[in-house]
Design a protein around this motif. Sequence first.
Motif, PDB file in Angstrom:
ATOM      1  N   LYS A 126      25.584  55.084 -40.774  1.00 56.31           N
ATOM      2  CA  LYS A 126      24.445  56.115 -40.891  1.00 56.31           C
ATOM      3  C   LYS A 126      22.949  55.384 -40.062  1.00 56.31           C
ATOM      4  O   LYS A 126      21.896  56.071 -40.330  1.00 56.31           O
ATOM      5  CB  LYS A 126      23.865  56.207 -42.366  1.00 56.31           C
ATOM      6  N   TYR A 127      23.142  54.196 -39.501  1.00 58.35           N
ATOM      7  CA  TYR A 127      21.935  53.760 -38.862  1.00 58.35           C
ATOM      8  C   TYR A 127      21.460  54.816 -37.649  1.00 58.35           C
ATOM      9  O   TYR A 127      20.160  54.752 -37.493  1.00 58.35           O
ATOM     10  CB  TYR A 127      22.453  52.520 -37.942  1.00 58.35           C
ATOM     11  N   TYR A 153      20.957  51.554 -45.477  1.00 55.32           N
ATOM     12  CA  TYR A 153      21.839  52.458 -45.087  1.00 55.32           C
ATOM     13  C   TYR A 153      23.221  51.723 -44.897  1.00 55.32           C
ATOM     14  O   TYR A 153      23.262  50.474 -44.606  1.00 55.32           O
ATOM     15  CB  TYR A 153      21.421  52.945 -43.761  1.00 55.32           C
ATOM     16  N   THR A 172      13.931  58.354 -48.046  1.00 61.15           N
ATOM     17  CA  THR A 172      14.659  57.172 -48.144  1.00 61.15           C
ATOM     18  C   THR A 172      13.933  55.752 -47.700  1.00 61.15           C
ATOM     19  O   THR A 172      14.003  54.844 -48.272  1.00 61.15           O
ATOM     20  CB  THR A 172      15.835  57.430 -47.369  1.00 61.15           C
ATOM     21  N   MET A 173      13.299  55.960 -46.562  1.00 58.58           N
ATOM     22  CA  MET A 173      12.530  54.789 -45.807  1.00 58.58           C
ATOM     23  C   MET A 173      11.392  54.656 -46.847  1.00 58.58           C
ATOM     24  O   MET A 173      11.039  53.263 -47.030  1.00 58.58           O
ATOM     25  CB  MET A 173      12.375  55.135 -44.540  1.00 58.58           C
ATOM     26  N   LYS A 201      17.856  66.070 -38.116  1.00 58.47           N
ATOM     27  CA  LYS A 201      17.428  66.107 -39.844  1.00 58.47           C
ATOM     28  C   LYS A 201      16.978  64.947 -40.274  1.00 58.47           C
ATOM     29  O   LYS A 201      17.154  63.981 -41.258  1.00 58.47           O
ATOM     30  CB  LYS A 201      18.757  66.065 -40.583  1.00 58.47           C
ATOM     31  N   PHE A 202      15.878  64.418 -39.196  1.00 57.22           N
ATOM     32  CA  PHE A 202      15.066  63.194 -39.367  1.00 57.22           C
ATOM     33  C   PHE A 202      14.196  63.083 -40.780  1.00 57.22           C
ATOM     34  O   PHE A 202      14.017  62.340 -41.181  1.00 57.22           O
ATOM     35  CB  PHE A 202      14.491  62.703 -38.102  1.00 57.22           C
ATOM     36  N   ASN A 242      14.414  64.262 -43.434  1.00 59.97           N
ATOM     37  CA  ASN A 242      15.357  64.023 -44.473  1.00 59.97           C
ATOM     38  C   ASN A 242      15.500  62.389 -44.813  1.00 59.97           C
ATOM     39  O   ASN A 242      15.696  61.948 -45.907  1.00 59.97           O
ATOM     40  CB  ASN A 242      16.920  64.204 -44.524  1.00 59.97           C
ATOM     41  N   GLN A 243      15.255  61.460 -43.806  1.00 58.34           N
ATOM     42  CA  GLN A 243      15.166  60.216 -43.873  1.00 58.34           C
ATOM     43  C   GLN A 243      13.977  59.550 -44.316  1.00 58.34           C
ATOM     44  O   GLN A 243      13.883  58.405 -44.812  1.00 58.34           O
ATOM     45  CB  GLN A 243      15.422  59.511 -42.703  1.00 58.34           C
ATOM     46  N   LEU A 268      17.519  48.264 -41.845  1.00 60.34           N
ATOM     47  CA  LEU A 268      18.115  49.198 -42.420  1.00 60.34           C
ATOM     48  C   LEU A 268      19.565  48.515 -43.346  1.00 60.34           C
ATOM     49  O   LEU A 268      19.892  49.536 -43.839  1.00 60.34           O
ATOM     50  CB  LEU A 268      18.580  50.465 -41.480  1.00 60.34           C
ATOM     51  N   ASP A 301      21.219  57.768 -37.653  1.00 56.58           N
ATOM     52  CA  ASP A 301      20.363  58.923 -38.121  1.00 56.58           C
ATOM     53  C   ASP A 301      18.777  58.367 -38.243  1.00 56.58           C
ATOM     54  O   ASP A 301      17.843  59.197 -38.153  1.00 56.58           O
ATOM     55  CB  ASP A 301      20.613  59.028 -39.749  1.00 56.58           C
ATOM     56  N   VAL A 302      18.549  56.927 -38.015  1.00 51.14           N
ATOM     57  CA  VAL A 302      16.998  56.671 -37.820  1.00 51.14           C
ATOM     58  C   VAL A 302      16.754  56.146 -36.389  1.00 51.14           C
ATOM     59  O   VAL A 302      15.750  56.473 -35.938  1.00 51.14           O
ATOM     60  CB  VAL A 302      16.920  55.542 -38.937  1.00 51.14           C
TER      61      VAL A 302
END
Length: 668
Positions: A29-30, A25, A131-132, A124-125, A127-128, A21, A32-33
């Motif tokens: 924000k780490y 990120y 991005t990933m 809100k996973f 939402n990631q 990450l 969040d994942v």
Amino acid sequence: MDNQVHNQIVSFIWGIADDCLRDVYVRGKYRDVILPMTVIRRLDALLEDSKEAVLDMKKKLDVAGIDNQWPALCNAAGQAFCNASPFRLRDLTSRAKKQTLKSDFEAYLDGFSPNVQEILEKFKFRNQIDTMIEADILGAVIEKFISPDINLSPNPVYKDDAKTIVKHPGLDNHGMGTIFEELIRRFNEENNEEAGEHWTPRDVVELMADLVFIPVADQIKDATYSCYDGACGTGGMLTVAQERLLTLAQRRGKNVSIHLFGQEINPETYAIAKADLLLKGDGDQAEHISYGSTLSLDGNATRQFDFMLSNPPYGKSWKTDAEKMGGKKDILDSRFNAYLEGGEQLSMIPRTSDGQLLFLLNNVAKMKKDTPLGSRIAEVHNGSSIFTGDAGSGESNARRYMIENDLVEAIIAIPNNMFYNTGIGTFIWILSNKKEERRKGKVQLIDATAMKSPLRKNMGNKNCEFTPEIRKEIVRIFLEMEESEVSMIFDNEEFAYWSITVERPLRLRVYPDREIPANIFKKADELAAVKKTLASVPAGTPTDDWTAFAKATKLKAGVLKKIRPFITEKDPTAQPINGEPDVDLRDTEIVPFTYEGGIEAFMQHEVLTYAPDAYVDEKKTSIGYEVSFTKYFYKPVVLREMSDILATLTALEKEADGVLAEIMGGIQ
């Protein structure tokens, strides 16, 4: 499983963030994942063995046309949750295309039961995922979590086919909970500017749990108990309380179970709390965590609890809650309003800038009254809750209600810099509605501000901690009701006082010849009539007695009111006007309940000696309660003796002369 294995797993998961990450990120924000992926992988591992059974059950339910399939599917999975998608997490690692991986991963997430869906939603996973996918790291993250180098499954991993040599031991629910809490702790320390909002340091929580449970440990029965936290954050306080109660019961040969209840307003921390309980195998307990504001949307309005521990937000506005409850002046919630014996309503609504006392009152409202133990509460606050608010204010009334109902056992001042996001002093309130006999009518104050051990490395504002030895000493002082320099016992009335309004009569001297502005009357002839009347006041009418002078004029009260400011002047030698106070001489006095003889004696000794005409406006008398640690524990700084100061100055002067001589000698 020992701590070394736990730490290895935590370090491995922590390393995933740095490996995968870092360039995508920022560090803050780490979580969040990592946190939701840890939850997903653990749930996935628990469901692997029952995957085929769940899919077979789903086919049967589909054929039968049954809509509500989740209870049967969870039953087939043997868990409080399940996943009805055709995938396991390890099935997704073979996807070569980004979009295929994305669609299959989303289908996998959609397959979880509603209780897991709520957790993912609050994280809100989803939402990631974009991005990933865009950074092409989703596959790498999944591979790391199913790596053979760690085992998040309850089943051991073996090195050989014969299954005789264990490579990784199985991870039970307790172990998984410990690992998850350690990850939360690390992330909170990384983001220590916000950590204190939803995470209370473990050492403080353990002290609070000791103060709640140890005093009644010998009264614990083979029974079921409930524990509640109305501002539960990530749920750490509940899990520590659970561990402490179970440990104390086990030592005494008692078989107890404990039901955990909580409420949290922050969506992410709510998700963490629910996930933590699911990971520990407490599926039913996870359903007891409510989402939303405890103040305006109480998720446990009809429940009562045996034990309550909490660290509510302090110094934080609750204006939004007040508006939802109808506005501060119109809040009728019975948690925050009480009635005195005479039927008078006692509003305990504090100022909207700080709602911490409302959380304590919420707990008080949930105390059990019909059980042998009653209820015990430990709650940590800042200093505002013990002394802010004048007599009759919401804060003072809240303290009055709790102390007059003999609910407060102790208040403990703990050191500054104990929390991550604030260095201010804090206090632990200990409440019980079934006090032991020796504590009835009394409150113990403990000054533990100097009882601390420095940390080798600061964690945000936190630079000290309670060691086990310090916690034991504080608990000992509490249990023994020790009286010393750091512990004092007071009767409840010690904290009560009357706030009285002391008035002095208005005294006016009359000057009937002074000019009266014409514009105070609508008609010019009115002024002329008044002047004529004043001039014709009988000779000998006293001008130092407004009451007598006004009567002699025979003018109407309204007219006298208009002209008095222009024809009078305050004069302490004039006669008092009955029933009319001098607002400039008005004063407010604080009279402790412990003052011998009460208000009457106070007036006699402290006021009338200097102002014989003073009196108390009884309609304005109000009762207040406050607790001042400074008053009882303040130690004045011992000043140095003058001789010692002079000796020091003389020594410095000689030293300066010597240095000057050396300098001058060097120049020559």
